[in-house]
Design a protein around this motif. Sequence first.
Motif, short mmCIF file in Angstrom:
data_model
loop_
_atom_site.label_atom_id
_atom_site.label_comp_id
_atom_site.label_asym_id
_atom_site.label_seq_id
_atom_site.Cartn_x
_atom_site.Cartn_y
_atom_site.Cartn_z
N VAL B 62 0.85 -1.20 0.00
CA VAL B 62 0.00 0.00 0.00
C VAL B 62 0.88 1.25 0.00
O VAL B 62 2.07 1.19 0.32
CB VAL B 62 -0.91 0.06 1.25
N ASP B 63 0.27 2.38 -0.34
CA ASP B 63 0.96 3.66 -0.21
C ASP B 63 0.94 4.07 1.26
O ASP B 63 0.15 3.56 2.05
CB ASP B 63 0.24 4.73 -1.04
N LEU B 64 1.78 5.05 1.58
CA LEU B 64 1.91 5.44 2.98
C LEU B 64 0.69 6.22 3.49
O LEU B 64 0.51 6.36 4.70
CB LEU B 64 3.19 6.25 3.20
N ASP B 65 -0.15 6.68 2.60
CA ASP B 65 -1.36 7.37 3.06
C ASP B 65 -2.56 6.41 3.17
O ASP B 65 -3.69 6.84 3.39
CB ASP B 65 -1.70 8.56 2.15
N ALA B 66 -2.30 5.12 3.06
CA ALA B 66 -3.39 4.13 3.12
C ALA B 66 -4.02 4.09 4.52
O ALA B 66 -3.35 4.33 5.52
CB ALA B 66 -2.85 2.75 2.75
N SER B 67 -5.29 3.75 4.54
CA SER B 67 -6.03 3.64 5.80
C SER B 67 -5.61 2.39 6.57
O SER B 67 -5.21 1.37 5.98
CB SER B 67 -7.53 3.56 5.49
N LEU B 68 -5.73 2.47 7.90
CA LEU B 68 -5.44 1.29 8.74
C LEU B 68 -6.73 0.64 9.27
O LEU B 68 -6.66 -0.26 10.10
CB LEU B 68 -4.55 1.69 9.92
N ALA B 69 -7.87 1.12 8.77
CA ALA B 69 -9.15 0.57 9.27
C ALA B 69 -9.18 -0.94 9.11
O ALA B 69 -9.01 -1.46 8.00
CB ALA B 69 -10.32 1.21 8.52
N GLY B 70 -9.36 -1.64 10.23
CA GLY B 70 -9.45 -3.10 10.19
C GLY B 70 -8.11 -3.82 10.04
O GLY B 70 -8.08 -5.05 9.96
N ALA B 71 -7.01 -3.08 10.02
CA ALA B 71 -5.69 -3.70 9.81
C ALA B 71 -5.28 -4.57 10.99
O ALA B 71 -5.50 -4.21 12.15
CB ALA B 71 -4.65 -2.62 9.56
N ARG B 72 -4.70 -5.72 10.71
CA ARG B 72 -4.19 -6.59 11.78
C ARG B 72 -2.67 -6.70 11.72
O ARG B 72 -2.01 -6.89 12.74
CB ARG B 72 -4.80 -7.98 11.64
N GLU B 73 -2.10 -6.61 10.48
CA GLU B 73 -0.66 -6.80 10.34
C GLU B 73 -0.12 -5.72 9.41
O GLU B 73 -0.61 -5.56 8.29
CB GLU B 73 -0.41 -8.20 9.73
#
Lengths: 83, 83, 149, 149
Positions: B62-73
Amino acid sequence: MTVQILYFAWLRERIGIGREDVETNAATVADLIAQLRAREDRYDTAFSDMSAVRCAVDQVLVDLDASLAGAREVAFFPPMTGG
Amino acid sequence: MTVQILYFAWLRERIGIGREDVETNAATVADLIAQLRAREDRYDTAFSDMSAVRCAVDQVLVDLDASLAGAREVAFFPPMTGG
Amino acid sequence: MVDLRIIVSQDDFDLGVEAERLETGPDTGAVVTFTGRVRDVAGGLRHMEIEHYPGMTERALTDIAQDAADRWSLSAVTVIHRHGRLIPGARIMMVGTAARHRDAAFESASFLMDYLKSRAPFWKKEVREDGAEWVASKDSDEAALDRWV
Amino acid sequence: MVDLRIIVSQDDFDLGVEAERLETGPDTGAVVTFTGRVRDVAGGLRHMEIEHYPGMTERALTDIAQDAADRWSLSAVTVIHRHGRLIPGARIMMVGTAARHRDAAFESASFLMDYLKSRAPFWKKEVREDGAEWVASKDSDEAALDRWV
């Protein structure tokens, strides 16, 4: 001079032989072809579509207007389909 | 939320660990990096040249401005040099 | 159906066996393989250390292989990439593609290599007599991807 | 010095052995192989009959291989082409190139294939259940040579 002429693939099949020695004074490949076509129908037919004929003189690909000076082996064949 | 963070290659070496669990409210990858840099010098140094940092969220680049919503890793690493 | 074979391992592979596997079905006329080896460019290389991202690696390689298969109607794709410690001369990786015609086999193998170079999560470190250094990515590898967009 | 290996034979070859031979020297980082097989495109192909011009064939293949080696600074080149009767699925030929980098290995292998297709003295005849026919040359094969001029 005497040159050995080789035929491959459908040129060989249409002419009916794979090689022959020919006595010729032809200056160029095209002259030699004209001499062969004048001999017999099977030669005339085999060489009727010159866009489908390729030639090598002493195992090097040449154009049909190439000189035969010093030539020992002349080969006629259709476009190659290797690979 | 808690995310597992992985570090590879020289990012792993500079930070000194290969993985850790981090409690974060960061909305994007960039926010998470800012949080990490504020923690300790070794993080600040590791992330000082952002043009040399790549990121994957849940194993997808992903790009560095990507969302972390729901991210686990979340994984950080330098440009890849496979092949 | 395309036959995808993706292997990420410390072990070496047998290129002859892999190439033979790619020769599948009556409609496969062309098989291309690419093999990459550890080069000791400047002299003094002890070994190459290859790190990867377990889990993501297999996933990225499978995605790339499937993408190539769809794009060039391949009958089989093989991608093998080693990790761990590799001495000079050792095989690092291979890609293999099977298609009807030569253009598809060549192009897809070249595409796979370009993607592997900068989109699969592998990192190389050169361990030399005088120290160790991570291999820098090349702008030319990134630029090589542009021709497939 | 480049290592040229040119074989014109009725016999099959072992791709694994051939690929291993190409992995020579500390400076070879990339090996590409291309293998061509007999395809039964329309169904009903009994076998392919491949005729060649003994003497000229070896000479043409050697010239093409040397040309590729010079142009891409290859460390090794292999060209193997079979002749005689080949059944569907049989290997027809292979080229292999060894270089420092992937681009040189890919491009030179592709160049060799383009030349083999229309400059090496081989002719293919398809022997089918309903008769035999010489394979026609393709304009696209002739056109493929233009990119190497």
